[in-house]
Design a protein around this motif. Sequence first.
Motif, PDB file in Angstrom:
ATOM      1  N   ASP A  25      47.147  42.835  36.680  1.00 30.28           N
ATOM      2  CA  ASP A  25      48.424  43.519  36.783  1.00 30.28           C
ATOM      3  C   ASP A  25      48.451  44.865  36.071  1.00 30.28           C
ATOM      4  O   ASP A  25      49.072  45.819  36.559  1.00 30.28           O
ATOM      5  CB  ASP A  25      49.541  42.628  36.222  1.00 30.28           C
ATOM      6  CG  ASP A  25      49.877  41.469  37.151  1.00 30.28           C
ATOM      7  OD1 ASP A  25      49.518  41.537  38.341  1.00 30.28           O
ATOM      8  OD2 ASP A  25      50.478  40.486  36.680  1.00 30.28           O
ATOM      9  N   ARG A  26      47.785  44.971  34.915  1.00 29.01           N
ATOM     10  CA  ARG A  26      47.892  46.231  34.179  1.00 29.01           C
ATOM     11  C   ARG A  26      46.958  47.321  34.707  1.00 29.01           C
ATOM     12  O   ARG A  26      47.059  48.472  34.281  1.00 29.01           O
ATOM     13  CB  ARG A  26      47.646  46.009  32.681  1.00 29.01           C
ATOM     14  CG  ARG A  26      46.260  45.533  32.300  1.00 29.01           C
ATOM     15  CD  ARG A  26      46.213  45.209  30.810  1.00 29.01           C
ATOM     16  NE  ARG A  26      45.009  44.503  30.432  1.00 29.01           N
ATOM     17  CZ  ARG A  26      43.957  45.077  29.836  1.00 29.01           C
ATOM     18  NH1 ARG A  26      43.967  46.367  29.589  1.00 29.01           N
ATOM     19  NH2 ARG A  26      42.907  44.346  29.505  1.00 29.01           N
ATOM     20  N   ASP A  52      43.739  38.294  33.225  1.00 26.40           N
ATOM     21  CA  ASP A  52      43.557  39.351  32.230  1.00 26.40           C
ATOM     22  C   ASP A  52      43.137  38.705  30.910  1.00 26.40           C
ATOM     23  O   ASP A  52      43.981  38.317  30.100  1.00 26.40           O
ATOM     24  CB  ASP A  52      44.851  40.151  32.071  1.00 26.40           C
ATOM     25  CG  ASP A  52      44.652  41.449  31.305  1.00 26.40           C
ATOM     26  OD1 ASP A  52      43.633  41.573  30.610  1.00 26.40           O
ATOM     27  OD2 ASP A  52      45.525  42.336  31.428  1.00 26.40           O
ATOM     28  N   GLY A  54      41.955  39.901  28.277  1.00 29.70           N
ATOM     29  CA  GLY A  54      42.332  40.619  27.070  1.00 29.70           C
ATOM     30  C   GLY A  54      43.723  40.265  26.572  1.00 29.70           C
ATOM     31  O   GLY A  54      44.050  40.535  25.412  1.00 29.70           O
ATOM     32  N   LEU A  55      44.544  39.680  27.428  1.00 26.83           N
ATOM     33  CA  LEU A  55      45.915  39.322  27.040  1.00 26.83           C
ATOM     34  C   LEU A  55      46.100  37.823  26.840  1.00 26.83           C
ATOM     35  O   LEU A  55      47.201  37.387  26.503  1.00 26.83           O
ATOM     36  CB  LEU A  55      46.900  39.819  28.110  1.00 26.83           C
ATOM     37  CG  LEU A  55      46.919  41.327  28.372  1.00 26.83           C
ATOM     38  CD1 LEU A  55      47.973  41.664  29.419  1.00 26.83           C
ATOM     39  CD2 LEU A  55      47.168  42.116  27.092  1.00 26.83           C
ATOM     40  N   LEU A  56      45.034  37.060  27.049  1.00 27.10           N
ATOM     41  CA  LEU A  56      45.143  35.606  26.982  1.00 27.10           C
ATOM     42  C   LEU A  56      44.493  35.084  25.704  1.00 27.10           C
ATOM     43  O   LEU A  56      43.293  35.279  25.488  1.00 27.10           O
ATOM     44  CB  LEU A  56      44.458  34.986  28.204  1.00 27.10           C
ATOM     45  CG  LEU A  56      44.722  33.505  28.491  1.00 27.10           C
ATOM     46  CD1 LEU A  56      46.189  33.282  28.828  1.00 27.10           C
ATOM     47  CD2 LEU A  56      43.840  33.032  29.643  1.00 27.10           C
ATOM     48  N   PRO A  57      45.249  34.439  24.828  1.00 33.18           N
ATOM     49  CA  PRO A  57      44.660  33.906  23.589  1.00 33.18           C
ATOM     50  C   PRO A  57      43.505  32.953  23.889  1.00 33.18           C
ATOM     51  O   PRO A  57      43.541  32.186  24.851  1.00 33.18           O
ATOM     52  CB  PRO A  57      45.836  33.166  22.935  1.00 33.18           C
ATOM     53  CG  PRO A  57      47.056  33.795  23.520  1.00 33.18           C
ATOM     54  CD  PRO A  57      46.692  34.175  24.922  1.00 33.18           C
ATOM     55  N   TRP A  61      42.228  29.416  26.895  1.00 32.41           N
ATOM     56  CA  TRP A  61      41.174  29.449  27.902  1.00 32.41           C
ATOM     57  C   TRP A  61      40.901  28.035  28.407  1.00 32.41           C
ATOM     58  O   TRP A  61      40.979  27.059  27.642  1.00 32.41           O
ATOM     59  CB  TRP A  61      39.898  30.032  27.332  1.00 32.41           C
ATOM     60  CG  TRP A  61      39.990  31.487  26.958  1.00 32.41           C
ATOM     61  CD1 TRP A  61      41.095  32.290  27.001  1.00 32.41           C
ATOM     62  CD2 TRP A  61      38.924  32.287  26.458  1.00 32.41           C
ATOM     63  NE1 TRP A  61      40.790  33.555  26.568  1.00 32.41           N
ATOM     64  CE2 TRP A  61      39.463  33.594  26.230  1.00 32.41           C
ATOM     65  CE3 TRP A  61      37.583  32.053  26.179  1.00 32.41           C
ATOM     66  CZ2 TRP A  61      38.684  34.645  25.733  1.00 32.41           C
ATOM     67  CZ3 TRP A  61      36.803  33.091  25.694  1.00 32.41           C
ATOM     68  CH2 TRP A  61      37.357  34.373  25.484  1.00 32.41           C
ATOM     69  N   PRO A  79      36.621  38.348  25.752  1.00 28.94           N
ATOM     70  CA  PRO A  79      37.814  38.052  26.566  1.00 28.94           C
ATOM     71  C   PRO A  79      37.718  38.614  27.988  1.00 28.94           C
ATOM     72  O   PRO A  79      38.131  37.959  28.953  1.00 28.94           O
ATOM     73  CB  PRO A  79      38.950  38.708  25.778  1.00 28.94           C
ATOM     74  CG  PRO A  79      38.475  38.687  24.361  1.00 28.94           C
ATOM     75  CD  PRO A  79      36.993  38.927  24.442  1.00 28.94           C
ATOM     76  N   GLY A  83      37.996  36.622  31.631  1.00 31.41           N
ATOM     77  CA  GLY A  83      38.873  37.023  32.715  1.00 31.41           C
ATOM     78  C   GLY A  83      38.127  37.297  33.994  1.00 31.41           C
ATOM     79  O   GLY A  83      38.572  36.903  35.090  1.00 31.41           O
TER      80      GLY A  83
END
Length: 261
Positions: A25-26, A52, A54-57, A61, A79, A83
């Motif tokens: 999305d980004r 994404d 990079g945005l998922l803790p 996972w 990360p 993704g």
Amino acid sequence: MSLTAFAESHFMPAQPVPVYLINIDRATDRLAEIQRQSDELGIRFERVDGVDGGLLPRDQWVDVDHLRFQRRHGRIILPGEYGCYRSHLMALRQFLANGGEMAVIIEDDVALDADFLARAMAAKKAAPTADLIKLVNHRWSGFRVATRSDKGDAIGRCLFGPQGSTACYLVTRSGAQKIVKSLAIMSLPWDVAVERGWDMQTSIFSTRTNIVGFSRLQKSTMIGWRRDYRAAKSSAWRRVPAHLFRTWDFFRRIAYVLTTQ
């Protein structure tokens, strides 16, 4: 405007194979560039809403074997790698759910041309047993030509690898089914794992030259910078299992290239 609406708002002739675009999305600039290419070339895409990393803790996972990854690859998972891995599995599952006998999967930093689908289809015609044909690679060490397409592209396998990159590849339905089943649990980066036809019992080929290029946006990587890979690397003694794994995989690759159709 969504990618689907974008495609539907322009008259485009039938194309020989569906194309699935992985995009998070980004990455709006990358989507805009692909939309521009679609408008210019008349190629329709179905967007895959990528993961994404990079945005998922990390504790959120799923389907990851962290210890096996570290043993096999000598470092922890970035990360962006997570993704990328999940996004490609999503693309393959989306293709399987939608029907069709083959598809092309692309990442959103490629630069296409009007002939790329025709070259992809010609490569598959020349290598009818292929489950997957990589159409973009970074390396071709020890490339052995198996056949040539009527578009002039050499198709074969490399004695040495990994070749790197999964920015663009053609995959069949049966190939996607085998890959999704074999790679359901992450224990290697996607571009490394998907080449290992000897482990998945799949027929993997690649073209000798890249059928698509990369846009200027490739430089804004979504996976990780060199410093990130260095920081993730294990100590020297903990990388010993990874060296052993790669040595064994090297001999398995050689046997696969020399004996598998």
